[in-house]
Design an enzyme around this catalytic site. Sequence first.
Site, PDB file in Angstrom:
ATOM      1  N   ASP A 337       0.856  -1.188   0.000  1.00  0.00           N
ATOM      2  CA  ASP A 337       0.000   0.000   0.000  1.00  0.00           C
ATOM      3  C   ASP A 337       0.879   1.220   0.000  1.00  0.00           C
ATOM      4  O   ASP A 337       2.039   1.141   0.365  1.00  0.00           O
ATOM      5  CB  ASP A 337      -0.772   0.072   1.330  1.00  0.00           C
ATOM      6  CG  ASP A 337      -2.015  -0.751   1.298  1.00  0.00           C
ATOM      7  OD1 ASP A 337      -2.415  -1.122   0.202  1.00  0.00           O
ATOM      8  OD2 ASP A 337      -2.566  -0.993   2.381  1.00  0.00           O
ATOM      9  N   ASP A 649      -9.868  -6.436   0.906  1.00  0.00           N
ATOM     10  CA  ASP A 649      -8.520  -6.938   0.633  1.00  0.00           C
ATOM     11  C   ASP A 649      -8.366  -8.395   1.051  1.00  0.00           C
ATOM     12  O   ASP A 649      -7.408  -9.056   0.666  1.00  0.00           O
ATOM     13  CB  ASP A 649      -7.481  -6.108   1.406  1.00  0.00           C
ATOM     14  CG  ASP A 649      -7.380  -4.694   0.867  1.00  0.00           C
ATOM     15  OD1 ASP A 649      -7.725  -4.498  -0.306  1.00  0.00           O
ATOM     16  OD2 ASP A 649      -6.934  -3.805   1.606  1.00  0.00           O
TER      17      ASP A 649
HETATM   18  P1  ATP Z   1      -3.456   2.991  -0.050  1.00  0.00           P
HETATM   19  O1  ATP Z   1      -3.215   2.732   1.385  1.00  0.00           O
HETATM   20  O2  ATP Z   1      -3.712   1.852  -0.940  1.00  0.00           O
HETATM   21  O3  ATP Z   1      -2.504   3.964  -0.606  1.00  0.00           O
HETATM   22  P2  ATP Z   1      -5.348   5.024  -0.363  1.00  0.00           P
HETATM   23  O4  ATP Z   1      -5.576   5.744   0.917  1.00  0.00           O
HETATM   24  O5  ATP Z   1      -4.520   5.642  -1.393  1.00  0.00           O
HETATM   25  O6  ATP Z   1      -4.896   3.606  -0.025  1.00  0.00           O
HETATM   26  P3  ATP Z   1      -8.137   4.818  -0.465  1.00  0.00           P
HETATM   27  O7  ATP Z   1      -8.110   5.027   0.993  1.00  0.00           O
HETATM   28  O8  ATP Z   1      -8.933   3.713  -1.041  1.00  0.00           O
HETATM   29  O9  ATP Z   1      -6.695   4.665  -1.044  1.00  0.00           O
HETATM   30  O10 ATP Z   1      -8.568   6.171  -1.133  1.00  0.00           O
HETATM   31  C1  ATP Z   1      -8.848   6.263  -2.498  1.00  0.00           C
HETATM   32  C2  ATP Z   1      -9.297   7.652  -2.822  1.00  0.00           C
HETATM   33  O11 ATP Z   1     -10.497   7.953  -2.126  1.00  0.00           O
HETATM   34  C3  ATP Z   1      -8.326   8.740  -2.418  1.00  0.00           C
HETATM   35  O12 ATP Z   1      -7.418   9.016  -3.434  1.00  0.00           O
HETATM   36  C4  ATP Z   1      -9.223   9.924  -2.167  1.00  0.00           C
HETATM   37  O13 ATP Z   1      -9.498  10.595  -3.369  1.00  0.00           O
HETATM   38  C5  ATP Z   1     -10.489   9.289  -1.678  1.00  0.00           C
HETATM   39  N1  ATP Z   1     -10.556   9.317  -0.212  1.00  0.00           N
HETATM   40  C6  ATP Z   1      -9.667   8.832   0.657  1.00  0.00           C
HETATM   41  N2  ATP Z   1     -10.047   9.013   1.924  1.00  0.00           N
HETATM   42  C7  ATP Z   1     -11.221   9.639   1.862  1.00  0.00           C
HETATM   43  C8  ATP Z   1     -12.164  10.090   2.849  1.00  0.00           C
HETATM   44  N3  ATP Z   1     -11.966   9.926   4.140  1.00  0.00           N
HETATM   45  N4  ATP Z   1     -13.275  10.706   2.407  1.00  0.00           N
HETATM   46  C9  ATP Z   1     -13.504  10.855   1.102  1.00  0.00           C
HETATM   47  N5  ATP Z   1     -12.688  10.453   0.135  1.00  0.00           N
HETATM   48  C10 ATP Z   1     -11.557   9.847   0.493  1.00  0.00           C
END
Ligand code: ATP
Length: 910
Positions: A337, A649
Amino acid sequence: MSRELHHLPDASHAWHELPTERVSELLATDLHAGLAAAEVGSRQKKFGPNRLTFKKGRSEWMRFLLQFHQPLLYVLLAASVITAVLGEWVDASVIFGVVFLNAIVGYVQEARAEKAISALAQMVVTATTVRRDGRRQRVPSETLVPGDVVLLESGDKVPADLRLFEVRDLQVDESALTGESVPVAKHGNVLALDTILAERGNLAFAGTLVTYGRAEGVVWATGDRTEMGRIAWLISEATDLSTPLTRKIAHFSGIMLWTILALAVATFALGLWRGESAFAMFMAAVALAVGAIPEGLPAAVTITLAIGVSRMARRRAIIRKLPAVETLGSTTVICSDKTGTLTENQMTVQAVFAGASVCTVSGGGYEPRGEFLDAAARRVDPARRAALMECLRAGLLCNDAQLVHAKDRWTVQGDPTEAALIVVAEKAGLAHAAAVEALPRLDAIPFESEHQYMATLHDCGERGHVIYIKGAVERLLDRCTDALDNSGAPAEIDRESLRRTADELAARGLRVLAFARHLAPREQRRLAHRHVAGGLTFLGLQGMIDPPRAQAMAAVRQCQQAGIAVKMITGDHLLTAEAIARRIGLAGASARFAVSGRDLERLNDEQLADVAAEAAVFARVAPEQKLRLMRALQSRDNVVAMTGDGVNDAPALKQADIGIAMGITGTDVAKGAADMILTDDNFASIEAAVEEGRNVFDNLTKFIVWTLPTNLGEGLVILAAIVAGVALPALPVQILWINMMTALLLGLTLVFEPKERNLMQRPPRDPQRPILTFALFMRTGFVSLILLAGAFGLFLWEQTRGATLAEARTIVVNTIVVVDIFYLFNCRSLRGSTLSVGFFSNPWVLWGSAAMLAAQLALTYMPVMNRLFHTAPITAEAWLHILGVGLAAYAAVGTEKWIRARAAQRRSQA
Ligand code: ATP
């Protein structure tokens, strides 16, 4: 407020047929505020911790007796009985004593290994969100008491038996209880009394997993009183210590045993045919069997694995399944991740786009102090920009995090992405508490990776209701029909230009979130996905930095040197992911360095396997795609370690050769599916675990390479004597002594061998490759021959020089042991010289060798040992001869290693 609860209501209470008011009355609790802290304390005293008391799988006695359940020990026990029948009482009791000692050592080691591993499992404390004293709190699940109000969300393990209320699309996987793996939908309605257990949809049971949705529930049973507790006797705590490797070795030992037994029988028959006494031949056969079987091997494997597990735990990787220790050493790809693993997960908003312009925001960390600057670095007063304030307000309200100021430090509770939005809003003068009070929240759609957005519904009093939405830019833009201009008035939306702005921010490595709002009618009290499907007003973008972890960068470099490919799989935007990947050092030469989930969708399996091998960054990947990626990598013979934290996951974690869950941010579902848990969520800990995994294999190989020549050599010495028709060079009791003592005092010290310097510069081990490669196999044979020549040679020679049979045998025993000691130093490194690993770097080896020498002196010179083991004192001159053989063996193996190393060097130069 909660009242006292002296004893649990009658267990026959059918909680599913009672309305929630009655449930709350019976359990003396307040469903809205939860229990008061004092009442929780007193109930904990009354009802005990919320924990299952496992019954031990087997009694201690049974476990001890099972130590004797080994074919080799049957042979020895039979030998001891027959010797006793033949009237050799001393021999019989020595053999029996050794068998007994072996069982004790085995029992103690096994118990320690099991205890260490099951203790690790308990290090991962599960936490539960509860409402107590009217506040949401995270508490260890063990502290729950009947009457506690629990808040469930997707990914949680249900911590106790609950009566549900306030249910939002809750789905629970009850397979732990019912075996049925399809999740069941739950609700809060009252059911008929005669509803069977499996259909009580308003109850959630401890140990089951929430796969979707949210709910609140009140605890009516904890610990052993739960449904799971009732069937807990079915689940034993016994940790399984077997792994593919231990099974392979057990199989190998089995084959060896039968071969050797056949050889022993042949020896016996040959001797009888030659006219020797049956007794002498029986002893020879026993000596052969005892000598040639590597009895210490299975125990050494288990101990090495267990030590590996505890070393990994010290480096913050908790092994849940023992085979992972072996697999880690052969890992060829790590899929990680991004957020929190490769980066700090310390979010700070650095840029806000609203109206038509971008502001940068100063300040770092979570302290809400900083300034807004325009493109020309002039200070901006946010309060005078309506669109900017509305965008910040959306971030503040569509938010579940909390900013905490304690002891002069600013920390966050909840998702750091959301905390950053609170910090930036406060920098603009919007107070969190006041905003929440002014626009109370009526309902929410929580953030889930698969939707990539979150929405909240707020009551604006006279002005009606408003919905705030935040999420990934691609998810929100197409749903917007207009946008706020600088003055805060709705205007036409230019999606193309907004996309470009978002891409510019992302290319700087910022995580970009889009914000929108929608006005709702006053009567709307619930929020569903359809309410935010279109017609939204775009408010702006916020870009936040999440710096790469310094440790992760170093660890990535280590992995690359070790021939392990590191790949980033993230839900974040392609450009953001790419920028971070470059900073971390993941950039490769490949043109297809970064791909997005949408690109992956278009590929067939064969193409996907190519791309999976080539690319290092996979962005906007949906959880289901992780599973496909995993299979694609495995189809090219990779051994893949993959991290994950969400509910979705779990399938990929199970498919991975090593599934890794995050200890801090991971859901219980992910932890349940994983082979390993990182207690600090840090990529560097994966690298550390791989390193330890490689070391485990190294040390096991060292032990095996060390132990086999002893057995083979002893077997050869006995065989040579039988073929030559001379007296036995070593009696069964003497051989038993050598094997047991050297395995314990010498062999096991190799298990503590520190890592070799080049451990992470070698390519990963091919799991198909046998432990004993051709070169090591040859070395084993070579050392066995040296043992044969040295021991058997001295046996004959010393007798011609006037030594008695007992003295000659004592010399043989000492020769084998001394060669073992010298060879032990050879084995400290498989390729390099003894000095290359540092003479003092493993003190166990030195202490073990000293203890072994002391034991040999006792065996040779103490009258009682002479009587028990048929030994006799020997001369100083004899010791010189013995030492000569030892040194010769050491030099011979050293030379062999040196020649091989030179050849390898030439090959690599050529
Ligand atoms: P990884 O740990 O795989 O890097 P990530 O944090 O990049 O995970 P997700 O958490 O699935 O991936 O987030 C995907 C997308 O969703 C982010 O790029 C953002 O645009 C949006 N996102 C993340 N957190 C939030 C939240 N709390 N509220 C709204 N949208 C969110």
